[in-house]
Write a protein that holds these residues in place. Structure first.
Motif, PDB file in Angstrom:
ATOM      1  N   GLY A 154       0.797  -1.219   0.000  1.00 33.66           N
ATOM      2  CA  GLY A 154       0.000   0.000   0.000  1.00 33.66           C
ATOM      3  C   GLY A 154       0.829   1.269   0.000  1.00 33.66           C
ATOM      4  N   LYS A 155       2.116   1.150   0.347  1.00 39.68           N
ATOM      5  CA  LYS A 155       2.995   2.327   0.389  1.00 39.68           C
ATOM      6  C   LYS A 155       4.113   2.229  -0.647  1.00 39.68           C
ATOM      7  CE  LYS A 155       2.016   3.124   5.286  1.00 39.68           C
ATOM      8  NZ  LYS A 155       2.547   3.170   6.669  1.00 39.68           N
ATOM      9  N   ALA A 156       4.008   1.269  -1.565  1.00 33.35           N
ATOM     10  CA  ALA A 156       5.082   1.025  -2.536  1.00 33.35           C
ATOM     11  C   ALA A 156       5.346   2.246  -3.409  1.00 33.35           C
ATOM     12  CB  ALA A 156       4.732  -0.173  -3.412  1.00 33.35           C
ATOM     13  N   GLU A 157       4.290   2.947  -3.799  1.00 27.30           N
ATOM     14  CA  GLU A 157       4.471   4.072  -4.717  1.00 27.30           C
ATOM     15  C   GLU A 157       5.211   5.243  -4.082  1.00 27.30           C
ATOM     16  OE1 GLU A 157       0.953   4.001  -7.890  1.00 27.30           O
ATOM     17  OE2 GLU A 157       0.205   3.841  -5.831  1.00 27.30           O
ATOM     18  N   ARG A 158       5.369   5.207  -2.746  1.00 25.04           N
ATOM     19  CA  ARG A 158       6.160   6.250  -2.094  1.00 25.04           C
ATOM     20  C   ARG A 158       7.642   6.144  -2.477  1.00 25.04           C
ATOM     21  NH1 ARG A 158       3.949   6.857   4.161  1.00 25.04           N
ATOM     22  NH2 ARG A 158       1.715   6.855   3.705  1.00 25.04           N
ATOM     23  N   GLN A 198      12.856   7.534  -9.875  1.00 25.74           N
ATOM     24  CA  GLN A 198      13.035   8.679 -10.765  1.00 25.74           C
ATOM     25  C   GLN A 198      14.426   9.284 -10.654  1.00 25.74           C
ATOM     26  OE1 GLN A 198       9.745  11.082  -9.372  1.00 25.74           O
ATOM     27  NE2 GLN A 198       8.325  10.240 -10.894  1.00 25.74           N
ATOM     28  N   ALA A 199      14.974   9.306  -9.429  1.00 27.30           N
ATOM     29  CA  ALA A 199      16.293   9.898  -9.217  1.00 27.30           C
ATOM     30  C   ALA A 199      17.428   8.916  -9.474  1.00 27.30           C
ATOM     31  CB  ALA A 199      16.398  10.438  -7.787  1.00 27.30           C
ATOM     32  N   GLY A 200      17.088   7.620  -9.695  1.00 29.78           N
ATOM     33  CA  GLY A 200      18.117   6.615  -9.885  1.00 29.78           C
ATOM     34  C   GLY A 200      19.011   6.485  -8.669  1.00 29.78           C
ATOM     35  N   ARG A 201      18.389   6.562  -7.475  1.00 33.64           N
ATOM     36  CA  ARG A 201      19.144   6.557  -6.212  1.00 33.64           C
ATOM     37  C   ARG A 201      18.853   5.294  -5.416  1.00 33.64           C
ATOM     38  NH1 ARG A 201      22.314   7.851  -3.414  1.00 33.64           N
ATOM     39  NH2 ARG A 201      21.669   9.273  -1.772  1.00 33.64           N
ATOM     40  N   GLY A 202      19.884   4.723  -4.845  1.00 32.26           N
ATOM     41  CA  GLY A 202      19.712   3.659  -3.879  1.00 32.26           C
ATOM     42  C   GLY A 202      19.459   2.287  -4.476  1.00 32.26           C
ATOM     43  N   THR A 203      19.398   1.319  -3.559  1.00 29.56           N
ATOM     44  CA  THR A 203      19.039  -0.061  -3.883  1.00 29.56           C
ATOM     45  C   THR A 203      17.643  -0.297  -3.332  1.00 29.56           C
ATOM     46  OG1 THR A 203      21.336  -0.805  -3.742  1.00 29.56           O
ATOM     47  CG2 THR A 203      19.627  -2.489  -3.551  1.00 29.56           C
ATOM     48  N   LEU A 204      16.712  -0.708  -4.188  1.00 29.64           N
ATOM     49  CA  LEU A 204      15.328  -0.917  -3.781  1.00 29.64           C
ATOM     50  C   LEU A 204      15.070  -2.400  -3.518  1.00 29.64           C
ATOM     51  CD1 LEU A 204      13.439   1.370  -6.345  1.00 29.64           C
ATOM     52  CD2 LEU A 204      14.594   2.004  -4.225  1.00 29.64           C
ATOM     53  N   TYR A 205      14.444  -2.695  -2.366  1.00 30.40           N
ATOM     54  CA  TYR A 205      14.060  -4.058  -1.998  1.00 30.40           C
ATOM     55  C   TYR A 205      12.537  -4.138  -2.035  1.00 30.40           C
ATOM     56  CZ  TYR A 205      18.865  -4.623  -0.270  1.00 30.40           C
ATOM     57  OH  TYR A 205      20.245  -4.685  -0.157  1.00 30.40           O
ATOM     58  N   VAL A 206      11.989  -4.837  -3.009  1.00 31.00           N
ATOM     59  CA  VAL A 206      10.540  -4.896  -3.178  1.00 31.00           C
ATOM     60  C   VAL A 206      10.102  -6.320  -3.494  1.00 31.00           C
ATOM     61  CG1 VAL A 206      10.358  -2.493  -3.982  1.00 31.00           C
ATOM     62  CG2 VAL A 206      10.708  -4.332  -5.651  1.00 31.00           C
ATOM     63  N   ASN A 207       8.817  -6.611  -3.255  1.00 36.26           N
ATOM     64  CA  ASN A 207       8.283  -7.888  -3.715  1.00 36.26           C
ATOM     65  C   ASN A 207       7.606  -7.699  -5.075  1.00 36.26           C
ATOM     66  OD1 ASN A 207       5.609  -6.923  -3.267  1.00 36.26           O
ATOM     67  ND2 ASN A 207       5.613  -7.731  -1.170  1.00 36.26           N
ATOM     68  N   LEU A 208       7.094  -8.780  -5.631  1.00 34.47           N
ATOM     69  CA  LEU A 208       6.546  -8.739  -6.988  1.00 34.47           C
ATOM     70  C   LEU A 208       5.388  -7.747  -7.102  1.00 34.47           C
ATOM     71  CD1 LEU A 208       7.082 -10.238  -9.690  1.00 34.47           C
ATOM     72  CD2 LEU A 208       5.164 -11.728  -9.106  1.00 34.47           C
ATOM     73  N   GLU A 209       4.509  -7.741  -6.101  1.00 29.99           N
ATOM     74  CA  GLU A 209       3.365  -6.822  -6.135  1.00 29.99           C
ATOM     75  C   GLU A 209       3.833  -5.368  -6.074  1.00 29.99           C
ATOM     76  OE1 GLU A 209      -0.713  -5.753  -3.588  1.00 29.99           O
ATOM     77  OE2 GLU A 209       0.633  -7.369  -2.918  1.00 29.99           O
ATOM     78  N   CYS A 264       5.765   0.192 -11.246  1.00 36.89           N
ATOM     79  CA  CYS A 264       5.824   0.245 -12.712  1.00 36.89           C
ATOM     80  C   CYS A 264       4.447   0.379 -13.347  1.00 36.89           C
ATOM     81  CB  CYS A 264       6.521  -1.005 -13.259  1.00 36.89           C
ATOM     82  SG  CYS A 264       8.270  -1.126 -12.839  1.00 36.89           S
ATOM     83  N   GLN A 265       3.407   0.378 -12.499  1.00 37.18           N
ATOM     84  CA  GLN A 265       2.018   0.507 -12.970  1.00 37.18           C
ATOM     85  C   GLN A 265       1.657  -0.575 -13.983  1.00 37.18           C
ATOM     86  OE1 GLN A 265       2.063   4.645 -14.266  1.00 37.18           O
ATOM     87  NE2 GLN A 265       1.304   5.316 -12.277  1.00 37.18           N
ATOM     88  N   THR A 266       2.066  -1.803 -13.664  1.00 36.91           N
ATOM     89  CA  THR A 266       1.741  -2.953 -14.499  1.00 36.91           C
ATOM     90  C   THR A 266       1.832  -4.204 -13.645  1.00 36.91           C
ATOM     91  OG1 THR A 266       2.231  -4.063 -16.598  1.00 36.91           O
ATOM     92  CG2 THR A 266       4.110  -3.397 -15.259  1.00 36.91           C
ATOM     93  N   ASP A 326      11.310 -10.376 -14.682  1.00 38.05           N
ATOM     94  CA  ASP A 326      10.656  -9.355 -15.499  1.00 38.05           C
ATOM     95  C   ASP A 326      10.440  -8.077 -14.692  1.00 38.05           C
ATOM     96  OD1 ASP A 326      10.585 -11.117 -17.600  1.00 38.05           O
ATOM     97  OD2 ASP A 326       8.453 -11.619 -17.387  1.00 38.05           O
ATOM     98  N   ALA A 327      10.110  -8.245 -13.405  1.00 36.48           N
ATOM     99  CA  ALA A 327       9.873  -7.091 -12.549  1.00 36.48           C
ATOM    100  C   ALA A 327      11.150  -6.278 -12.354  1.00 36.48           C
ATOM    101  CB  ALA A 327       9.327  -7.541 -11.196  1.00 36.48           C
ATOM    102  N   ALA A 328      12.262  -6.962 -12.119  1.00 40.86           N
ATOM    103  CA  ALA A 328      13.530  -6.263 -11.954  1.00 40.86           C
ATOM    104  C   ALA A 328      13.903  -5.510 -13.228  1.00 40.86           C
ATOM    105  CB  ALA A 328      14.627  -7.260 -11.584  1.00 40.86           C
ATOM    106  N   ALA A 329      13.721  -6.156 -14.365  1.00 33.55           N
ATOM    107  CA  ALA A 329      14.022  -5.503 -15.637  1.00 33.55           C
ATOM    108  C   ALA A 329      13.125  -4.283 -15.847  1.00 33.55           C
ATOM    109  CB  ALA A 329      13.849  -6.496 -16.785  1.00 33.55           C
ATOM    110  N   GLY A 330      11.847  -4.401 -15.447  1.00 30.63           N
ATOM    111  CA  GLY A 330      10.919  -3.284 -15.595  1.00 30.63           C
ATOM    112  C   GLY A 330      11.315  -2.089 -14.740  1.00 30.63           C
TER     113      GLY A 330
END
Length: 297
Positions: A176-180, A186-197, A203-205, A212-216
């Motif tokens: 619920g807070k992923a889009e934060r 956008q800034a190309g900053r940091g390492t992001l740790y996320v799940n598939l959802e 990526c709005q998809t 595929d998610a990592a590539a997106g």
């Protein structure tokens, strides 16, 4: 501070109140189980795992000057964390996370991190007042950051000169807070740790797998990502390529905190100089061990 931190953990530190049952549950279920109250929150969960790997984290968060807050600070200190960097509020209560888990996974959860959100940039004071750094000598070490902060504050952090030299590791607190986390993409900053959802929301998809998610995410501008998919393959994505591994198959007895354990274990291995393949493997093994219940709650 009497000790120098190995890493800063910025975000939610609160009480986890979690009910667990061995029964499969659905909406309206009323079943026997166990209810626990433990220090939690994304930043706290990451910090606890980092301590197990021999690192000393400093907490940047908001905790109320109430009984629950005093007890929480004492618990953090006893676990080896630096707490004199914590913002203590006179008028905001200590935050709480509440979840119900059944044999079929997480049934429902509510994260009340309103005090952390209300405190805003006050939690970052140690980065400019000399406790950790100053504007003239910014912090250049590891930072684990969670998405329980407001979008405004996360946007400021993504572009702040106070953390421009830091190695940022960022995770959403929940789907619920992923889009934060969009400012970091956008800034190309940091390492992001996320799940598939969460990757799909950023990526709005929808994605079928972690690769595929990592590539997106990389295509949208992310500098580096780690995408997990429960018991399915996990992928690390860098601008020089993708690395995919399959986690060990275990009997799942708990889920709350699994993503935080994965992130902390990966940070510790990465910071220790492990090759990418080894760091990802160690993180997947730590998460599998955690969800199987083989580590202390």
């Amino acid at each position: 501070m009497t000790r120098e931190p190995d890493i800063l953990c910025i975000g939610s530190v609160l009480w986890d109140v979690i009910g667990r049952s061995a029964s499969a549950m659905r909406q309206g279920s009323d079943v026997p189980g166990r209810i626990t109250r433990l220090p939690g929150g994304v930043a706290m969960n990451i910090a606890m795992t980092l301590v197990r790997f021999g690192l000393t984290p400093a907490l940047l968060t908001a905790v109320g000057r109430d009984g629950e807050g005093d007890e929480l600070i004492a618990a953090c200190t006893a676990r080896g964390m630096i707490t004199d960097t914590v913002y203590r509020s006179d008028d905001l209560p200590t935050d709480v996370y509440m979840a119900v888990e059944g044999a079929n996974g997480l049934i429902a959860a509510i994260a009340d991190a309103h005090s952390l959100e209300a405190a805003g940039a006050k939690i970052l004071a140690p980065l400019s007042d000399g406790r950790l750094a100053t504007p003239q000598a910014p912090f250049g070490g590891l930072v684990a950051l969670d998405g329980n902060l407001t979008l405004t504050l996360l946007s400021e952090i993504a572009r702040s000169p106070l953390l421009a030299q830091a190695d940022l590791r960022v995770a959403p607190a929940s789907p619920g807070k992923a889009e934060r986390l969009t400012p970091f993409v956008q800034a190309g900053r940091g390492t992001l740790y996320v799940n598939l959802e969460e990757a799909g929301l950023l990526c709005q998809t929808d994605f079928d797998n972690s690769r595929d998610a990592a590539a997106g995410l990389l295509k949208r501008g992310a500098a580096r990502v780690l995408v997990t998919d429960g018991g399915s393959d996990a992928t690390e994505g860098r601008r020089d390529g993708l690395l995919t591994q399959t986690p060990p198959q275990v009997l799942v007895t708990r889920v709350t905190g699994a993503g935080d354990t994965f992130m902390a274990a990966h940070i510790a291995a990465d910071a220790g100089g492990a090759p990418p393949e080894d760091a990802l493997n160690k993180a997947l093994l730590a998460a599998a061990t955690y969800v199987s219940g083989e580590t202390a709650l």
